[in-house]
Design a protein around this motif. Structure first.
Motif, short mmCIF file in Angstrom:
data_model
loop_
_atom_site.label_atom_id
_atom_site.label_comp_id
_atom_site.label_asym_id
_atom_site.label_seq_id
_atom_site.Cartn_x
_atom_site.Cartn_y
_atom_site.Cartn_z
N MET A 156 0.81 -1.20 0.00
CA MET A 156 0.00 0.00 0.00
C MET A 156 0.85 1.26 0.00
SD MET A 156 -3.16 0.00 -0.28
CE MET A 156 -4.74 -0.58 0.17
N ASN A 157 1.91 1.30 0.79
CA ASN A 157 2.74 2.50 0.87
C ASN A 157 3.40 2.82 -0.46
OD1 ASN A 157 2.15 3.12 3.48
ND2 ASN A 157 3.84 1.94 4.33
N SER A 158 3.83 1.81 -1.20
CA SER A 158 4.47 2.07 -2.48
C SER A 158 3.47 2.63 -3.49
CB SER A 158 5.13 0.81 -3.01
OG SER A 158 4.17 -0.19 -3.24
N ARG A 159 2.21 2.23 -3.38
CA ARG A 159 1.16 2.76 -4.27
C ARG A 159 0.97 4.25 -4.02
NH1 ARG A 159 -4.23 3.42 -3.04
NH2 ARG A 159 -5.48 3.89 -4.84
N TYR A 160 0.90 4.66 -2.75
CA TYR A 160 0.74 6.07 -2.41
C TYR A 160 1.96 6.87 -2.88
CZ TYR A 160 -3.03 4.51 0.68
OH TYR A 160 -4.17 3.96 1.19
N PHE A 161 3.13 6.31 -2.64
CA PHE A 161 4.36 6.98 -3.06
C PHE A 161 4.38 7.19 -4.57
CE2 PHE A 161 8.71 6.68 -4.67
CZ PHE A 161 9.26 7.81 -4.08
N LEU A 162 3.97 6.17 -5.31
CA LEU A 162 3.96 6.26 -6.77
C LEU A 162 2.96 7.31 -7.26
CD1 LEU A 162 5.04 5.07 -9.42
CD2 LEU A 162 3.13 3.48 -9.36
N LEU A 163 1.79 7.36 -6.66
CA LEU A 163 0.78 8.34 -7.08
C LEU A 163 1.23 9.76 -6.78
CD1 LEU A 163 -2.41 6.42 -5.96
CD2 LEU A 163 -1.71 6.94 -8.31
N ILE A 164 1.85 9.97 -5.64
CA ILE A 164 2.37 11.30 -5.31
C ILE A 164 3.53 11.65 -6.24
CG2 ILE A 164 3.58 12.63 -3.52
CD1 ILE A 164 1.83 11.12 -1.46
N ALA A 165 4.38 10.67 -6.53
CA ALA A 165 5.52 10.90 -7.42
C ALA A 165 5.06 11.27 -8.83
CB ALA A 165 6.42 9.68 -7.45
N VAL A 166 3.96 10.69 -9.28
CA VAL A 166 3.44 11.01 -10.61
C VAL A 166 3.02 12.48 -10.67
CG1 VAL A 166 1.47 10.62 -12.16
CG2 VAL A 166 2.76 8.68 -11.27
N SER A 167 2.35 12.96 -9.64
CA SER A 167 1.93 14.37 -9.64
C SER A 167 3.14 15.30 -9.57
CB SER A 167 0.97 14.64 -8.49
OG SER A 167 1.62 14.52 -7.25
N PRO A 184 1.01 15.13 5.34
CA PRO A 184 2.35 15.50 5.79
C PRO A 184 3.20 14.31 6.23
CG PRO A 184 0.71 16.15 7.40
CD PRO A 184 -0.03 15.67 6.20
N HIS A 185 2.58 13.19 6.53
CA HIS A 185 3.34 12.01 6.92
C HIS A 185 3.91 11.29 5.70
CE1 HIS A 185 -0.82 10.85 6.24
NE2 HIS A 185 -0.36 9.66 5.88
N ARG A 186 3.48 11.63 4.50
CA ARG A 186 3.98 11.00 3.27
C ARG A 186 5.06 11.83 2.58
NH1 ARG A 186 2.22 6.19 3.37
NH2 ARG A 186 0.02 5.90 3.74
N LEU A 187 5.00 13.14 2.72
CA LEU A 187 5.96 14.02 2.07
C LEU A 187 6.72 14.77 3.15
CD1 LEU A 187 5.85 15.67 -1.14
CD2 LEU A 187 6.14 17.28 0.72
N LYS A 200 -9.04 16.44 -5.70
CA LYS A 200 -9.85 15.48 -6.46
C LYS A 200 -9.01 14.25 -6.79
CE LYS A 200 -12.83 15.14 -10.46
NZ LYS A 200 -14.22 15.17 -10.08
N TYR A 201 -7.77 14.44 -7.20
CA TYR A 201 -6.84 13.34 -7.49
C TYR A 201 -6.61 12.48 -6.25
CZ TYR A 201 -2.27 11.33 -8.86
OH TYR A 201 -1.23 10.50 -9.14
N ARG A 202 -6.37 13.14 -5.12
CA ARG A 202 -6.13 12.42 -3.86
C ARG A 202 -7.36 11.62 -3.44
NH1 ARG A 202 -7.06 13.87 1.49
NH2 ARG A 202 -7.58 15.98 0.84
N ARG A 203 -8.53 12.19 -3.56
CA ARG A 203 -9.75 11.48 -3.16
C ARG A 203 -10.10 10.36 -4.13
NH1 ARG A 203 -13.59 16.46 -1.08
NH2 ARG A 203 -12.49 16.76 0.89
N HIS A 204 -9.83 10.57 -5.41
CA HIS A 204 -10.13 9.53 -6.39
C HIS A 204 -9.29 8.28 -6.15
CE1 HIS A 204 -11.29 7.68 -10.17
NE2 HIS A 204 -10.01 7.50 -10.44
N PHE A 205 -8.00 8.48 -5.88
CA PHE A 205 -7.10 7.34 -5.65
C PHE A 205 -6.97 6.97 -4.18
CE2 PHE A 205 -5.59 8.84 -9.83
CZ PHE A 205 -5.76 7.66 -10.53
N ARG A 206 -7.73 7.65 -3.33
CA ARG A 206 -7.76 7.37 -1.89
C ARG A 206 -6.36 7.40 -1.26
NH1 ARG A 206 -11.88 3.00 -3.29
NH2 ARG A 206 -13.80 4.14 -3.09
N ILE A 207 -5.64 8.46 -1.54
CA ILE A 207 -4.31 8.62 -0.97
C ILE A 207 -4.48 9.15 0.45
CG2 ILE A 207 -2.09 9.81 -1.15
CD1 ILE A 207 -2.65 10.01 -4.19
N ARG A 208 -3.98 8.37 1.42
CA ARG A 208 -4.09 8.76 2.84
C ARG A 208 -2.72 8.84 3.46
NH1 ARG A 208 -6.65 4.16 2.82
NH2 ARG A 208 -8.65 4.20 1.85
#
Length: 159
Positions: free
Chosen positions: A1-12, A48-51, A151-159
């Motif tokens: 799960m953590n790598s998915r969030y990291f990847l989505l943030i990295a894409v943006s 803030p805990h991800r970046l 909207k991007y964060r909510r769509h991909f459920r980045i927490r």
């Protein structure tokens, strides 16, 4: 799960890097918002805990390498701006989008003045008021960046 969030943030962040490096006509270039810093500040406020400051440092180093600026200037200034953002994220989240835009404008002013100060000492650059146009355009684009990334964060459920 953590790598998915990291990847989505990295894409943006990668898309912001592309927008920052995309060529513009010479007359429009002074007005280019600091896309990368705006995206980093959004993620610093939203999760803030991800970046963290280390992420800002690495992204600043990438910008330094891509633009040919002295190594470490963007890294240092991004890190300081993200530190201030993350250390006050709970207060900033409670403001309206327009109040946040004013605060983002203050952070962008801090960023540009630190950049000028460092460039002045390293390369003997003199101040030009045009250096602050990205503050105005960044402040005006904050509401749209905020809403788009939310909207991007909510769509991909980045927490």
């Amino acid at each position: 799960m953590n790598s998915r969030y990291f990847l989505l943030i990295a894409v943006s962040i990668f898309l912001a890097l592309i927008m920052a490096l995309m060529p513009l006509p010479f007359s429009f270039d002074p007005f280019r918002p600091d896309w990368v810093l705006l995206v980093l500040m959004y993620w610093a406020l939203a999760v803030p805990h991800r970046l963290n400051i280390g992420t800002a440092w690495v992204v600043g180093l990438l910008i330094d390498l891509a633009t040919g600026s002295p190594l470490g200037i963007n890294s240092l200034t991004y890190s300081i701006c993200i530190f201030v953002t993350v250390s006050n994220f709970q207060k900033i989240r409670n403001f309206s989008i327009w109040q946040q835009a004013i605060l983002v404008g203050l952070f962008l002013t801090l960023y540009h003045l630190m950049q000028f100060w460092l460039n002045h000492f390293l390369m003997d650059v003199y101040f030009n008021p045009q250096y602050l146009w990205p503050v105005v355009t960044g402040m005006l684009s904050w509401p749209w960046i905020f809403l788009l990334l939310r909207k991007y964060r909510r769509h991909f459920r980045i927490r």
